[in-house]
Design an enzyme around this catalytic site. Structure first.
Site, PDB file in Angstrom:
ATOM      1  N   THR A 281       0.908 -16.940  50.553  1.00 40.12           N
ATOM      2  CA  THR A 281      -0.038 -16.445  51.552  1.00 40.12           C
ATOM      3  C   THR A 281      -0.305 -14.970  51.301  1.00 40.12           C
ATOM      4  OG1 THR A 281       0.621 -18.038  53.246  1.00 40.12           O
ATOM      5  CG2 THR A 281      -0.462 -16.038  54.005  1.00 40.12           C
ATOM      6  N   PHE A 283      -1.590 -11.427  52.757  1.00 45.17           N
ATOM      7  CA  PHE A 283      -1.699 -10.688  54.007  1.00 45.17           C
ATOM      8  C   PHE A 283      -2.465  -9.388  53.767  1.00 45.17           C
ATOM      9  CE2 PHE A 283       1.850 -13.478  54.538  1.00 45.17           C
ATOM     10  CZ  PHE A 283       1.858 -13.829  55.889  1.00 45.17           C
TER      11      PHE A 283
END
Length: 379
Positions: A281, A283
């Site tokens: 992921t 960010f």
């Protein structure tokens, strides 16, 4: 004896080569005219883009080319015009705004004595991303919703926000992109976090239902299906772990990180349950103040592109002309418009590069609007 395909194509290819040989000198002459046009426009303070003239030319081209090839001819000439405009911008000196912005911005993110805000609770993947960027001793705080992160920055209650924007398996975090396009804060950094989900619950549970963030549920979709669990959405992976730890229901579990399971005293039933083993992921670190590290290699923009045939293609083509690699594109409808859209783009580059700055200037001058969100490093 029948001819081979190569023999059949040979004469046609010879004709094509001859035509292309004629096209190149004409193209170079066309670009020389563009240079001369740029000199006149500079001397007379005339903008590069003249949409009325381009429309007249393209309408005339479509008519002359005929019904069968009219649209193709228009696409060809529109591409030539786009190349011509981009070439003209190279001679323009319209980058003062970006040079001033660069000179006024810091090259280092000031991390000392700053309040950082993440959505969720301790143990969330956002927490790990914030610690990776700001350090484990940073003042990291938490709030229930993504919108709370942005409003806290707006109200001066937080200096930085750390929000998930994209997962390698489940795609974009749609709510966050919508908020980025609404608030238009600067992105001053990006962190890639390896996501390893586990199934965690209380001891001796008979699991029927699993709770987690929608992205995590999507990333473990096959696992959940194979186990026959019922998925339930929760605001955050770590918040789901906290909820399970505080519940009296002996049939629920959380999909979360190992650190979240440990933080909230849950038993890990199985680890690495995500469907993709290379689950990551990304960010974004957001704030109100621009920071442009000298080695920054990623740029983010919001573009308002006209809702006309070929406009998106012609805009994206200009990145390719400058050898720039687009890594992300998102669209959102413009409020109170008739199906008009704004586009969020990420591409590799450094704003201090002259070609990049010229491209930014040309986009800013020709599009309905352009918002520069930042030039930053991704770790």
């Amino acid at each position: 004896m029948s001819k081979s395909v190569a023999e059949l194509l040979g004469p046609v290819r010879t004709d094509i080569d001859a035509i292309d040989k004629e096209l190149l000198p004409l193209f170079l002459k066309r670009m020389d005219c563009s240079r001369r046009v740029a000199e006149i426009k500079i001397a007379n303070n005339i903008p590069v883009l003249n949409p009325e003239r381009e429309k007249q030319i393209l309408d005339n081209i479509r008519e002359k080319a005929g019904e069968e090839l009219g649209d193709s001819a228009v696409a060809f000439y529109a591409a030539v015009m786009g190349i011509s405009r981009e070439y003209q911008h190279r001679f323009m000196d319209g980058t003062e705004h970006f040079k001033t912005l660069i000179d006024s911005a810091s090259v280092i993110v000031e991390k000392e004595n700053k309040k950082i805000l993440c959505q969720g609770v301790e143990g969330a993947y956002s927490h790990a991303a914030a610690q990776e960027f700001f350090g484990k001793e940073a003042d990291i705080n938490f709030c229930p919703q993504f919108a709370d992160v942005f409003s806290a920055i707006e109200n001066g209650e937080a200096d930085f926000g750390v929000v998930p924007v994209e997962n390698s398996a489940a795609g974009s975090v749609s709510d966050v992109y919508s908020l980025i396009m609404k608030y238009r804060y600067y992105i001053v950094g990006a962190v890639n976090v390896s996501v390893r989900h586990c199934l965690a619950t209380k001891k001796n549970a008979e699991i029927k239902t699993v709770y987690s963030h929608p992205q995590a549920l999507n990333q473990c979709k096959e696992y959940i299906k194979n186990k026959g669990f019922e998925p339930r959405q929760y605001s955050n992976t770590a918040a789901a772990a906290k909820f399970v730890s505080e519940s009296d229901d002996n049939t629920i579990a959380a999909i979360c990180s190992l650190s979240a399971a440990e933080k909230y005293g849950l038993t890990v039933i199985e680890n690495n349950i995500q469907d993709s083993k290379n689950n990551t992921t990304r960010f974004a670190v957001i704030c109100k103040t621009p920071v442009f590290p000298e080695n920054a290699d990623k740029i983010s923009l919001i573009l308002n592109i006209p809702n006309t045939p070929g406009s998106l293609y012609q805009t994206l083509e200009r990145f390719a002309m400058n050898g720039l690699n687009l890594t992300k594109i998102e669209s959102r409808p413009i409020k109170d418009s008739n199906f008009d859209y704004e586009f969020y783009l990420d591409f590799t580059g450094n704003i201090r590069d002259e070609n990049v700055m010229k491209l930014m200037e040309s986009l800013s001058a020709e599009l309905q609007s352009m918002t520069f969100l930042g030039n930053y490093c991704e770790i």
